[in-house]
Design an enzyme around this catalytic site. Structure first.
Site, PDB file in Angstrom:
ATOM      1  N   TYR A  93       0.836  -1.199   0.000  1.00 53.48           N
ATOM      2  CA  TYR A  93       0.000   0.000   0.000  1.00 53.48           C
ATOM      3  C   TYR A  93       0.873   1.251   0.000  1.00 53.48           C
ATOM      4  O   TYR A  93       2.076   1.196   0.234  1.00 53.48           O
ATOM      5  CB  TYR A  93      -0.964   0.015   1.202  1.00 53.48           C
ATOM      6  N   CYS A  94       0.250   2.390  -0.276  1.00 50.33           N
ATOM      7  CA  CYS A  94       0.947   3.686  -0.272  1.00 50.33           C
ATOM      8  C   CYS A  94      -0.013   4.749   0.269  1.00 50.33           C
ATOM      9  O   CYS A  94      -0.787   4.458   1.176  1.00 50.33           O
ATOM     10  CB  CYS A  94       1.460   4.029  -1.672  1.00 50.33           C
ATOM     11  N   ARG A  95       0.001   5.943  -0.283  1.00 47.57           N
ATOM     12  CA  ARG A  95      -0.904   6.992   0.168  1.00 47.57           C
ATOM     13  C   ARG A  95      -2.237   6.937  -0.578  1.00 47.57           C
ATOM     14  O   ARG A  95      -3.297   6.994   0.008  1.00 47.57           O
ATOM     15  CB  ARG A  95      -0.277   8.382   0.011  1.00 47.57           C
ATOM     16  N   VAL A 121      -3.421   4.045   2.131  1.00 48.29           N
ATOM     17  CA  VAL A 121      -3.300   3.587   3.520  1.00 48.29           C
ATOM     18  C   VAL A 121      -4.660   3.401   4.200  1.00 48.29           C
ATOM     19  O   VAL A 121      -4.869   2.424   4.915  1.00 48.29           O
ATOM     20  CB  VAL A 121      -2.365   4.513   4.340  1.00 48.29           C
TER      21      VAL A 121
END
Length: 135
Positions: A93-95, A121
């Site tokens: 995952y990331c932003r 996130v």
């Protein structure tokens, strides 16, 4: 739907923003918006490795409990990922979901078999049931 209606499929918090924007900009008499169901739940097994591909600063501001930080834009992402077991189970995952998609492509290109993109996130927290922590 009758002519003159617009039907959009959107998820989550963006729905009300889109509704307001379209109503103001287009002056439509009716806009029908429908959410695509909640994001599919992702099983996190004992051996699942959760990877946060954001910067260390972003990771420090809040990450999924138990996640490891491997910055996809660090310049050494592929080398760091190559030290992991390609047969393992990974959730990335990331932003917002852009960098996680890039990371998943890189990992699949390196032969990783079970890599799941959890998106941003907040979506990842919802899908995995993992808490966002700052430690």
């Amino acid at each position: 739907y009758p002519r003159g209606y617009i039907v959009l499929l959107v998820e989550g918090e963006t729905m009300s923003r889109i509704r307001a924007l379209l109503a103001v900009l287009l002056g439509l008499s009716a806009i029908v918006l429908s959410a695509c169901g909640a994001q599919e739940q992702m099983e996190i097994r004992a051996d699942t490795i959760v990877i946060d591909v954001r910067t260390p600063e972003e990771y420090g501001s809040g990450h999924l409990d138990g996640a490891v930080n491997i910055d996809v834009n660090s310049g050494v992402f592929a080398e760091q990922i190559a030290t992991l077991d390609p047969a393992g189970d990974y959730v990335v995952y990331c932003r917002s979901g852009n960098r996680s998609a890039q990371a998943v492509k890189i990992m699949e290109g390196l032969g990783f078999e079970e890599v799941r993109d959890a998106g941003g996130v907040n979506a990842a927290a919802d899908a995995t049931g993992l808490e966002i922590v700052t430690n």
